[in-house]
Scaffold this motif. Sequence first.
Motif, PDB file in Angstrom:
ATOM      1  N   TYR A 129       0.805  -1.218   0.000  1.00  0.00           N
ATOM      2  CA  TYR A 129       0.000   0.000   0.000  1.00  0.00           C
ATOM      3  C   TYR A 129       0.839   1.268   0.000  1.00  0.00           C
ATOM      4  O   TYR A 129       0.462   2.270  -0.615  1.00  0.00           O
ATOM      5  CB  TYR A 129      -0.929   0.030   1.215  1.00  0.00           C
ATOM      6  CG  TYR A 129      -2.163  -0.826   1.073  1.00  0.00           C
ATOM      7  CD1 TYR A 129      -3.061  -0.621   0.023  1.00  0.00           C
ATOM      8  CD2 TYR A 129      -2.450  -1.822   1.990  1.00  0.00           C
ATOM      9  CE1 TYR A 129      -4.194  -1.399  -0.113  1.00  0.00           C
ATOM     10  CE2 TYR A 129      -3.590  -2.610   1.871  1.00  0.00           C
ATOM     11  CZ  TYR A 129      -4.455  -2.386   0.812  1.00  0.00           C
ATOM     12  OH  TYR A 129      -5.589  -3.151   0.686  1.00  0.00           O
ATOM     13  N   PHE A 130       1.965   1.273   0.704  1.00  0.00           N
ATOM     14  CA  PHE A 130       2.688   2.522   0.932  1.00  0.00           C
ATOM     15  C   PHE A 130       4.138   2.521   0.472  1.00  0.00           C
ATOM     16  O   PHE A 130       4.734   3.584   0.391  1.00  0.00           O
ATOM     17  CB  PHE A 130       2.633   2.880   2.429  1.00  0.00           C
ATOM     18  CG  PHE A 130       1.248   3.111   2.923  1.00  0.00           C
ATOM     19  CD1 PHE A 130       0.571   4.291   2.636  1.00  0.00           C
ATOM     20  CD2 PHE A 130       0.591   2.140   3.653  1.00  0.00           C
ATOM     21  CE1 PHE A 130      -0.720   4.503   3.086  1.00  0.00           C
ATOM     22  CE2 PHE A 130      -0.704   2.339   4.112  1.00  0.00           C
ATOM     23  CZ  PHE A 130      -1.360   3.523   3.822  1.00  0.00           C
ATOM     24  N   GLY A 131       4.731   1.365   0.219  1.00  0.00           N
ATOM     25  CA  GLY A 131       6.117   1.332  -0.221  1.00  0.00           C
ATOM     26  C   GLY A 131       7.092   1.379   0.941  1.00  0.00           C
ATOM     27  O   GLY A 131       7.065   0.532   1.825  1.00  0.00           O
ATOM     28  N   THR A 132       7.934   2.404   0.943  1.00  0.00           N
ATOM     29  CA  THR A 132       9.003   2.496   1.934  1.00  0.00           C
ATOM     30  C   THR A 132       8.521   3.120   3.236  1.00  0.00           C
ATOM     31  O   THR A 132       7.418   3.653   3.319  1.00  0.00           O
ATOM     32  CB  THR A 132      10.152   3.363   1.387  1.00  0.00           C
ATOM     33  OG1 THR A 132       9.668   4.705   1.240  1.00  0.00           O
ATOM     34  CG2 THR A 132      10.655   2.842   0.053  1.00  0.00           C
ATOM     35  N   LYS A 133       9.392   3.090   4.224  1.00  0.00           N
ATOM     36  CA  LYS A 133       9.098   3.737   5.507  1.00  0.00           C
ATOM     37  C   LYS A 133       8.860   5.235   5.312  1.00  0.00           C
ATOM     38  O   LYS A 133       7.952   5.806   5.932  1.00  0.00           O
ATOM     39  CB  LYS A 133      10.252   3.496   6.478  1.00  0.00           C
ATOM     40  CG  LYS A 133      10.098   4.190   7.826  1.00  0.00           C
ATOM     41  CD  LYS A 133      11.265   3.824   8.725  1.00  0.00           C
ATOM     42  CE  LYS A 133      11.347   4.701   9.949  1.00  0.00           C
ATOM     43  NZ  LYS A 133      12.454   4.314  10.852  1.00  0.00           N
ATOM     44  N   ASP A 134       9.650   5.873   4.458  1.00  0.00           N
ATOM     45  CA  ASP A 134       9.445   7.301   4.190  1.00  0.00           C
ATOM     46  C   ASP A 134       8.058   7.562   3.631  1.00  0.00           C
ATOM     47  O   ASP A 134       7.405   8.561   3.967  1.00  0.00           O
ATOM     48  CB  ASP A 134      10.494   7.818   3.199  1.00  0.00           C
ATOM     49  CG  ASP A 134      11.858   8.018   3.842  1.00  0.00           C
ATOM     50  OD1 ASP A 134      11.987   7.780   5.053  1.00  0.00           O
ATOM     51  OD2 ASP A 134      12.789   8.397   3.113  1.00  0.00           O
ATOM     52  N   GLU A 135       7.592   6.666   2.761  1.00  0.00           N
ATOM     53  CA  GLU A 135       6.273   6.849   2.157  1.00  0.00           C
ATOM     54  C   GLU A 135       5.157   6.602   3.165  1.00  0.00           C
ATOM     55  O   GLU A 135       4.108   7.258   3.112  1.00  0.00           O
ATOM     56  CB  GLU A 135       6.141   5.938   0.935  1.00  0.00           C
ATOM     57  CG  GLU A 135       7.021   6.394  -0.226  1.00  0.00           C
ATOM     58  CD  GLU A 135       7.141   5.362  -1.337  1.00  0.00           C
ATOM     59  OE1 GLU A 135       7.135   5.776  -2.508  1.00  0.00           O
ATOM     60  OE2 GLU A 135       7.240   4.156  -1.044  1.00  0.00           O
ATOM     61  N   VAL A 136       5.385   5.673   4.087  1.00  0.00           N
ATOM     62  CA  VAL A 136       4.412   5.464   5.168  1.00  0.00           C
ATOM     63  C   VAL A 136       4.356   6.724   6.034  1.00  0.00           C
ATOM     64  O   VAL A 136       3.280   7.197   6.408  1.00  0.00           O
ATOM     65  CB  VAL A 136       4.785   4.241   6.041  1.00  0.00           C
ATOM     66  CG1 VAL A 136       3.828   4.107   7.218  1.00  0.00           C
ATOM     67  CG2 VAL A 136       4.773   2.967   5.216  1.00  0.00           C
ATOM     68  N   PHE A 137       5.532   7.273   6.340  1.00  0.00           N
ATOM     69  CA  PHE A 137       5.591   8.495   7.139  1.00  0.00           C
ATOM     70  C   PHE A 137       4.887   9.644   6.423  1.00  0.00           C
ATOM     71  O   PHE A 137       4.130  10.408   7.034  1.00  0.00           O
ATOM     72  CB  PHE A 137       7.048   8.857   7.440  1.00  0.00           C
ATOM     73  CG  PHE A 137       7.205  10.067   8.320  1.00  0.00           C
ATOM     74  CD1 PHE A 137       6.928   9.996   9.670  1.00  0.00           C
ATOM     75  CD2 PHE A 137       7.651  11.273   7.800  1.00  0.00           C
ATOM     76  CE1 PHE A 137       7.074  11.113  10.488  1.00  0.00           C
ATOM     77  CE2 PHE A 137       7.805  12.391   8.605  1.00  0.00           C
ATOM     78  CZ  PHE A 137       7.513  12.302   9.956  1.00  0.00           C
ATOM     79  N   ALA A 138       5.110   9.760   5.119  1.00  0.00           N
ATOM     80  CA  ALA A 138       4.475  10.833   4.344  1.00  0.00           C
ATOM     81  C   ALA A 138       2.953  10.714   4.408  1.00  0.00           C
ATOM     82  O   ALA A 138       2.241  11.715   4.542  1.00  0.00           O
ATOM     83  CB  ALA A 138       4.945  10.782   2.890  1.00  0.00           C
ATOM     84  N   ALA A 139       2.444   9.487   4.313  1.00  0.00           N
ATOM     85  CA  ALA A 139       0.994   9.281   4.396  1.00  0.00           C
ATOM     86  C   ALA A 139       0.474   9.642   5.777  1.00  0.00           C
ATOM     87  O   ALA A 139      -0.602  10.217   5.922  1.00  0.00           O
ATOM     88  CB  ALA A 139       0.652   7.830   4.053  1.00  0.00           C
ATOM     89  N   ALA A 140       1.263   9.312   6.812  1.00  0.00           N
ATOM     90  CA  ALA A 140       0.871   9.657   8.182  1.00  0.00           C
ATOM     91  C   ALA A 140       0.893  11.170   8.387  1.00  0.00           C
ATOM     92  O   ALA A 140       0.033  11.725   9.075  1.00  0.00           O
ATOM     93  CB  ALA A 140       1.799   8.971   9.185  1.00  0.00           C
TER      94      ALA A 140
END
Length: 199
Positions: A58-69
Amino acid sequence: MTDGPKRRGRPSRTTGPDARTRILDAARTEFAERGYDRTSIRGVARAAGVDSALVHHYFGTKDEVFAAAVELSFEPALVIPAVLGEGTDGLGERLARYFLSVWENPASRAPLLAIMRSALTHEAAAKVLRGFVLRRLLERVAEELDVPDATFRAELAASHMIGIVMLRYVLRTEPLASAPPERIVEMVAPTLQRYLTET
């Protein structure tokens, strides 16, 4: 000993929109409680009750998860262009009052504080936050301003409010930390008005 076959009959726990929402909620909580450095994809997946591969899906990398958050946490701030759209009279006051209302709300303040702290201590988190603030907020604010150097003015206004956030909510410096929000609005509004509208 193995985990055995995966359970059947509960697909909503592992796939679909419900899983994505739970991952995002879990990510925001994990970043809020652990900070950027100590949050992992595996930890987010565990908190959401899904496999870590689904988080990557769904989100890819940790950075992308953080960006979504970040985007989820700053969602109330996306209303700011609408506040600006009401016209220039009283703009500084409306902006200050709205900004403080977001930070005064405990539900939005906790994740926002975590994001601010993460951005102060980790460059990857800072990069994500900078990109979001510049792309989603300040550029949209600047589009509504009919003045020279609109982006620069929007950044000055943002820097003023972020300074208040740091002293009031992060460092809890007195007397600012316990000042009534309306008193802050009264003092700050004329400066924001000047930043955003005076030519």
